[in-house]
Motif scaffolding. Structure first.
Motif, PDB file in Angstrom:
ATOM      1  N   PHE A   1       0.654  -1.150  -0.072  1.00  0.00           N
ATOM      2  CA  PHE A   1      -0.080  -0.001   0.039  1.00  0.00           C
ATOM      3  C   PHE A   1       0.840   1.093  -0.103  1.00  0.00           C
ATOM      4  O   PHE A   1       0.315   2.358  -0.211  1.00  0.00           O
ATOM      5  CB  PHE A   1      -0.886  -0.016   1.214  1.00  0.00           C
ATOM      6  CG  PHE A   1      -1.590  -1.164   1.318  1.00  0.00           C
ATOM      7  CD1 PHE A   1      -2.830  -1.501   0.060  1.00  0.00           C
ATOM      8  CD2 PHE A   1      -1.601  -2.127   2.419  1.00  0.00           C
ATOM      9  CE1 PHE A   1      -3.265  -2.739   0.438  1.00  0.00           C
ATOM     10  CE2 PHE A   1      -2.444  -3.251   2.332  1.00  0.00           C
ATOM     11  CZ  PHE A   1      -3.364  -3.812   1.560  1.00  0.00           C
TER      12      PHE A   1
ATOM     13  N   ASN B   1       0.007   5.398   0.379  1.00  0.00           N
ATOM     14  CA  ASN B   1      -1.386   5.565  -0.041  1.00  0.00           C
ATOM     15  C   ASN B   1      -2.028   5.042   1.283  1.00  0.00           C
ATOM     16  O   ASN B   1      -3.150   5.572   1.485  1.00  0.00           O
ATOM     17  CB  ASN B   1      -1.729   4.757  -0.972  1.00  0.00           C
ATOM     18  CG  ASN B   1      -1.593   5.515  -2.409  1.00  0.00           C
ATOM     19  OD1 ASN B   1      -1.491   6.800  -2.170  1.00  0.00           O
ATOM     20  ND2 ASN B   1      -1.438   4.801  -3.485  1.00  0.00           N
ATOM     21  N   PHE B   2      -1.651   4.240   2.031  1.00  0.00           N
ATOM     22  CA  PHE B   2      -2.220   3.649   3.064  1.00  0.00           C
ATOM     23  C   PHE B   2      -2.462   4.781   4.194  1.00  0.00           C
ATOM     24  O   PHE B   2      -3.583   4.829   4.807  1.00  0.00           O
ATOM     25  CB  PHE B   2      -0.915   3.117   3.942  1.00  0.00           C
ATOM     26  CG  PHE B   2      -1.597   2.016   5.142  1.00  0.00           C
ATOM     27  CD1 PHE B   2      -2.534   0.958   4.966  1.00  0.00           C
ATOM     28  CD2 PHE B   2      -1.428   2.380   6.582  1.00  0.00           C
ATOM     29  CE1 PHE B   2      -3.003   0.400   6.116  1.00  0.00           C
ATOM     30  CE2 PHE B   2      -1.801   1.670   7.602  1.00  0.00           C
ATOM     31  CZ  PHE B   2      -2.627   0.789   7.503  1.00  0.00           C
TER      32      PHE B   2
ATOM     33  N   THR C   1      -3.547   7.781   3.334  1.00  0.00           N
ATOM     34  CA  THR C   1      -4.594   8.921   2.863  1.00  0.00           C
ATOM     35  C   THR C   1      -5.684   8.063   2.285  1.00  0.00           C
ATOM     36  O   THR C   1      -6.869   8.902   2.020  1.00  0.00           O
ATOM     37  CB  THR C   1      -3.878   9.604   1.642  1.00  0.00           C
ATOM     38  OG1 THR C   1      -3.271   8.655   0.782  1.00  0.00           O
ATOM     39  CG2 THR C   1      -2.970  10.729   2.214  1.00  0.00           C
ATOM     40  N   SER C   2      -5.758   6.813   2.317  1.00  0.00           N
ATOM     41  CA  SER C   2      -6.855   6.049   1.578  1.00  0.00           C
ATOM     42  C   SER C   2      -8.018   5.874   2.849  1.00  0.00           C
ATOM     43  O   SER C   2      -7.565   5.216   3.813  1.00  0.00           O
ATOM     44  CB  SER C   2      -6.457   4.766   1.157  1.00  0.00           C
ATOM     45  OG  SER C   2      -7.683   3.998   1.000  1.00  0.00           O
TER      46      SER C   2
ATOM     47  N   TRP D   1     -11.155   0.516   4.012  1.00  0.00           N
ATOM     48  CA  TRP D   1     -10.842  -0.615   4.862  1.00  0.00           C
ATOM     49  C   TRP D   1     -11.593  -1.855   4.578  1.00  0.00           C
ATOM     50  O   TRP D   1     -12.740  -2.131   5.254  1.00  0.00           O
ATOM     51  CB  TRP D   1     -10.895  -0.218   6.422  1.00  0.00           C
ATOM     52  CG  TRP D   1     -10.208  -1.070   7.307  1.00  0.00           C
ATOM     53  CD1 TRP D   1     -10.766  -2.251   7.741  1.00  0.00           C
ATOM     54  CD2 TRP D   1      -8.674  -1.210   7.794  1.00  0.00           C
ATOM     55  NE1 TRP D   1      -9.751  -3.028   8.588  1.00  0.00           N
ATOM     56  CE2 TRP D   1      -8.625  -2.364   8.475  1.00  0.00           C
ATOM     57  CE3 TRP D   1      -7.740  -0.419   7.542  1.00  0.00           C
ATOM     58  CZ2 TRP D   1      -7.452  -2.720   8.939  1.00  0.00           C
ATOM     59  CZ3 TRP D   1      -6.519  -0.736   8.247  1.00  0.00           C
ATOM     60  CH2 TRP D   1      -6.430  -1.688   9.010  1.00  0.00           C
TER      61      TRP D   1
ATOM     62  N   LYS E   1      -8.116  -4.553   0.626  1.00  0.00           N
ATOM     63  CA  LYS E   1      -7.684  -3.020   0.473  1.00  0.00           C
ATOM     64  C   LYS E   1      -7.692  -2.465   1.739  1.00  0.00           C
ATOM     65  O   LYS E   1      -8.875  -2.397   2.436  1.00  0.00           O
ATOM     66  CB  LYS E   1      -8.402  -2.596  -0.483  1.00  0.00           C
ATOM     67  CG  LYS E   1      -8.306  -3.273  -2.015  1.00  0.00           C
ATOM     68  CD  LYS E   1      -8.463  -1.742  -3.022  1.00  0.00           C
ATOM     69  CE  LYS E   1      -7.986  -2.125  -4.365  1.00  0.00           C
ATOM     70  NZ  LYS E   1      -8.360  -3.581  -4.786  1.00  0.00           N
TER      71      LYS E   1
ATOM     72  N   GLY F   1      -6.674   1.071   3.980  1.00  0.00           N
ATOM     73  CA  GLY F   1      -6.199   2.471   4.176  1.00  0.00           C
ATOM     74  C   GLY F   1      -6.466   2.704   5.674  1.00  0.00           C
ATOM     75  O   GLY F   1      -7.463   2.323   5.926  1.00  0.00           O
TER      76      GLY F   1
END
Ligand SMILES: Nc1ncnc2c1ncn2[C@@H]1O[C@H](COP(=O)(O)OP(=O)(O)O)[C@@H](O)[C@H]1O
Ligand SMILES: [Mg+2]
Lengths: 318, 297, 271
Positions: A59, A62-63, A65-66, A69, A75, A77
């Protein structure tokens, strides 16, 4: 000669080798034990980093800001949790700082008899001893039901503002913030009280001497003199708030979807960990470890900053 | 005499409550008093609620029985009570020797070198590590790797996680307690030919035993109420403890698990455990104060 | 008795401790420079001089008490029984079992009076009758009468002067060869001071004593030999450097000193 005869009674004039061995062994042992602190600290970073490496690889940054979950699609964040961590602790501080510092002023000035001040001081300190899981239980069954009608009144009147845009019907940010306030109060009060007590009495006398009223001297002289220590204490409290787990987990609602409203269920990194770690496997564990790493780095920075500020204070007054 | 008599209407020293500064003063005092009241209220509310709730649900059998299966009534927190004692004891076994030893190094041997500075810094950083991280760390180090003879979740893992949290408190109080011992006492012992080991163990440490004990008791009190480090190290168990290498129930995890269950019996037990935990922890805090007061006499 | 400045390593039963060109520094600051001194055996030697001139510093080197100070360093040799005390092989703990010390402020252990005496003796492997040793030591330190009924009480239950004599008793119970005393009376009242001085007269029959004192009358009363130290500001130095001005029989130091500054000091014109 009598002295020599007596001297023979002292058999350990020369230390046996075993004695020196014990001495050196003891020194090495305590040195090793002290080193263990550094080793544990390093090991914490390494273990968390190692377990997180897969998620870091997948990730990247980006982890942070994403907001997704999604364990099903794998995926992850952590933005929602990071946002919740910062929001709850900053809001809690905004409420707890005036309360705590005000209480500390009340406890260091002679408004009431010293005996009562000591009693209040001790009570506030005992508050710090109550386990957070018990505060969480109390928040679920007492605090949250009590404040819910109040929050709903605010929602009805000011619902057009995004932060009040959802009705309060159960766990959410706001009760979590309030229980954090309860937990931070003793820390801020105790540290501020100690800092105010350290202000040299001459300073206060000087202010009174030129005819300042009590509160003028508090605001213009005493608080400024103690301010860096108090800020250090506030930073420590901030670190504590961001890492606080149980009470928050029990009352924040643990929602993994992002919501701007303060009355909606939310999440913090610590709550995310407490909630999902037990059932997680595979990449989710790694993502949780990544979140733990983020939490560690944030609290580390806050704590080092706090230490630095406190150190500067002690240089000024010693 | 040529001076006119002083005009009291302008130079009177009497306090004039109507003055802006006096009104502002009174208002600020009222604000501070209100803040102090608000700061104390939660303690009173929480303690009162926990004690009242606790006493109404408390019965002797609660201490000796297992929690009931979901949906059934009765039961107790006997296993969790034992579990809390066991895990706390294990954490002491790790944290007390390491903490006291490290504190001895800092106060007696380090002579303020760089390494000691680093250890002190590390101690402060460790004190700021969130408790859940201690749990995550031990999970990664001990539980998931099964290094403890192939066992995953266990009382020992829980004790280790708590020990990580206790360590900074014990090191700091030992360090500070030893520094309070007058230097002359060390000189006295060394002056009659005592080795550093004997000086430290027979003279310096006994002289600092009260502040160190205070710190240890406070650290134990704090760790007895910790939950976050235990939920995925010691885990939980509805049964009696089966040994230190098996998962076991603790009061704090019991409160966490049962608080969100939809069953009355479980919630009752959560309150009972809260009562026992709070009484235990407040008792230890008062005991710690008593020890440190004892030392000052 | 005459003293030569010639230093030999040969054990000399007239000399207990020899300083051979001793310079002591704390960090880069030289506290005492180039001391040559022979402390005679079986006599009382007094160190006098204005404060800060390094009397304690020199004294504390005689039993390696300065090892506790991280910035401490020493050049030159301090010779005791033919051995340089600062040789790497020398064990400071063994040195202190031979050369005991009494400090400025009374520092009894937080133990019973009996244990205060027995502690040091046990460390030195005393195999004789402990009760007898405790009584004998307390008697010789002239504090037995005050202690005999409360041997099991804390050392702190005694008055300041009695505590100091307890500390002296604790030191003689280990039967050292030399006793160092760093201003042992400075924290005491005049009556306790006199009692401690009487004790010293008693002790000098058996021990070599080196005493630092601020009180010149005390030096005259108790000592056989006197060393006068002084401190001078040096160019480029960060403070005053101490040095040994004159060392002679006490009577000579006080009645016809050879150095001008000694004359000024003992006649009270400075310091
Ligand atoms: N532990 C120390 N660290 C640094 N300097 C010291 C220390 N102890 C003494 N000094 C310095 O050494 C000099 C001599 O001190 P000291 O031997 O105590 O003098 P005296 O006993 O003659 O009064 C003084 O300038 C003092 O400041
Ligand atoms: Mg001195």
């Amino acid at each position: 000669m009598e002295a020599t005869r007596r001297d023979l009674l002292y058999t350990l004039r020369h230390r046996p080798a075993s004695d020196k061995l014990v001495d050196n062994g003891f020194r090495s042992l305590v040195t090793a034990l002290a080193a263990l602190v550094g080793i544990v600290l390093l090991a914490i970073f390494l273990v968390v980093f190692w377990e997180a490496r897969e998620a870091i690889h997948l990730f990247g940054l980006n982890f942070i800001t994403s907001t997704t979950w999604n364990p099903v699609e794998e995926k992850f964040g952590a933005f929602t949790a990071i946002y919740g961590t910062i929001l709850t602790s900053v809001l809690a501080l905004l409420l707890a700082v005036p309360l705590g510092v005000g209480t500390a002023i009340f406890l260091t000035e002679n408004f009431i008899h010293q005996k009562y001040r000591t009693i209040i001081s001790n009570m506030v300190e005992l508050l710090a001893a109550i386990p957070s899981v018990v505060l969480g239980l109390w928040a679920i069954f007492v605090l949250e039901p009590t404040i819910r009608p109040v929050l709903n009144v605010i929602h009805n009147k000011l619902g057009f503002i995004p932060i009040f845009s959802t009705p309060a019907n159960g766990p959410g940010f706001m009760p979590a913030v309030l229980i954090l306030v309860v937990m931070l109060l003793p820390i801020i009060t105790a540290i501020s009280r100690d800092c105010l007590n350290q202000v040299p009495p001459d300073l206060r006398q000087a202010a009174y001497g030129i005819g300042a009223t009590r509160w003028t001297s508090i605001f213009q002289v005493i608080l400024p003199a103690a301010i860096s220590g108090i800020i250090g204490g506030i930073m420590l409290a901030l670190g504590r708030a961001m890492g606080e787990t149980m009470a928050v987990t029990m009352i924040i609602g643990n929602s993994t979807s992002f919501n701007l409203s303060w009355f909606a269920p939310g999440n913090t990194i610590a709550a995310l960990l407490a909630n999902q770690f037990g059932e997680a496997d595979g990449i989710q564990v790694s993502a949780l470890m990544y979140a733990a790493l983020v939490l560690m780095i944030i609290t580390f920075i806050v704590n080092v900053l706090a230490q630095w500020i406190v150190k500067r204070l002690s240089l000024k007054y010693d | 005499m040529t001076f006119s008599s002083p005009n009291f209407s302008t130079t009177s020293l009497h306090r004039k409550p109507g003055l802006l500064r006096n009104r502002a003063n009174a208002a600020m005092t009222a604000v501070a008093a209100t803040f102090a009241t608000i700061a104390v209220l939660p303690l009173i509310f929480v303690i009162a609620y926990v004690l009242i709730k606790g006493i109404t649900v408390l019965s002797p059998s609660i201490f000796f029985e297992l929690p009931p299966p979901p949906g059934l009534d009765g039961g107790g927190i006997g296993n969790a009570l034992i579990g809390t004692l066991v895990v706390t004891l294990i954490s002491c076994v790790f944290a007390v020797p390491v903490g006291v030893g490290g504190g001895i190094y800092l106060a007696e041997f380090s002579q303020g070198n760089k390494f000691a500075e680093f250890v002190r810094f590390g101690t402060n950083v460790l004190a700021g590590v969130p408790s859940i991280i201690a749990g995550v760390f031990i999970y990664g180090l001990v539980v998931s790797t099964r290094v403890l003879f192939g066992n995953s979740y266990s009382a020992v893992a829980g004790g280790l996680a708590l020990a990580v949290l206790m360590l900074p408190t014990i090191i700091k109080t030992t360090d500070e307690g030893l520094k309070l011992v007058p230097q002359e006492l060390r000189w006295g012992a060394l002056g009659v030919g005592a080795s550093t080991f004997v000086t430290t163990m027979k003279v310096v440490l006994p002289a600092a035993v009260a502040p160190i004990a205070t710190g240890v008791v406070l650290a134990i009190a704090r760790s007895a109420g910790e939950t976050a480090p235990l939920i995925f190290t010691a885990l939980f168990s509805p049964f009696w403890p089966e040994g230190i290498f098996k998962p076991l129930a603790t009061m704090s995890v019991l409160i966490f698990n049962f608080a969100i269950m939809p069953y009355e019996a479980q919630i009752t037990l959560a309150w009972a455990a809260s009562f026992v935990l709070v009484v235990m922890i407040l008792g230890m805090n008062i005991f710690a104060r008593w020890i440190s007061g004892f030392a000052q006499r | 008795m005459s003293f030569t400045t010639h230093i030999t390593d040969v054990p000399n039963d007239q000399v207990a401790i020899t300083c051979d060109n001793v310079t002591i520094s704390y960090g880069s600051f030289e506290a005492v420079k180039s001391v040559f001194l022979e402390v005679p055996r079986g006599k009382v030697t007094a160190f006098i001089g204005p404060s800060g001139c390094g009397k304690s510093t020199v004294l504390r080197c005689f039993n390696r008490m300065n090892d506790l100070i991280p910035s401490f360093s020493l050049k030159g040799r301090i010779i005791y029984e033919g051995q340089d005390l600062y040789e790497p092989k020398v064990d400071p703990v063994e040195v202190r079992r031979r050369i005991g010390m009494v400090f400025q402020r009374p520092n009894p252990f937080p133990k019973s009076i009996y244990e205060n005496i027995a502690f040091g003796a046990r460390i030195n492997g005393y195999t004789g009758d402990m009760d007898e040793l405790v009584e004998r030591s307390l008697r010789r330190a002239a504090v037995w009468d005050e202690c005999k009924d409360k041997l099991q009480e804390s050392g702190y239950s005694l008055s300041g002067g009695q505590q100091q004599r307890l500390c002296i008793a604790r030191t003689i119970a280990t039967q050292p060869d030399v006793i160092l005393m760093d201003e042992p009376c400075s924290a005491l009242d005049p009556i306790s001071t006199l009692k401690v001085e009487e004790t010293m007269h008693e002790l000098k029959k058996e021990f070599t004593i080196v005493i630092v004192t601020h009180n010149m009358q005390q030096a005259v009363r108790v000592s056989d030999m006197t060393a006068f130290y002084n401190a001078v500001a040096v160019e480029g130095g960060s403070g005053k450097v101490g040095y040994l001005v004159e060392f002679d029989e006490t009577a000579n130091i006080f009645n016809n000193p050879k150095q001008q500054s000694t004359q000024e000091y003992v006649s009270g014109r400075f310091g």
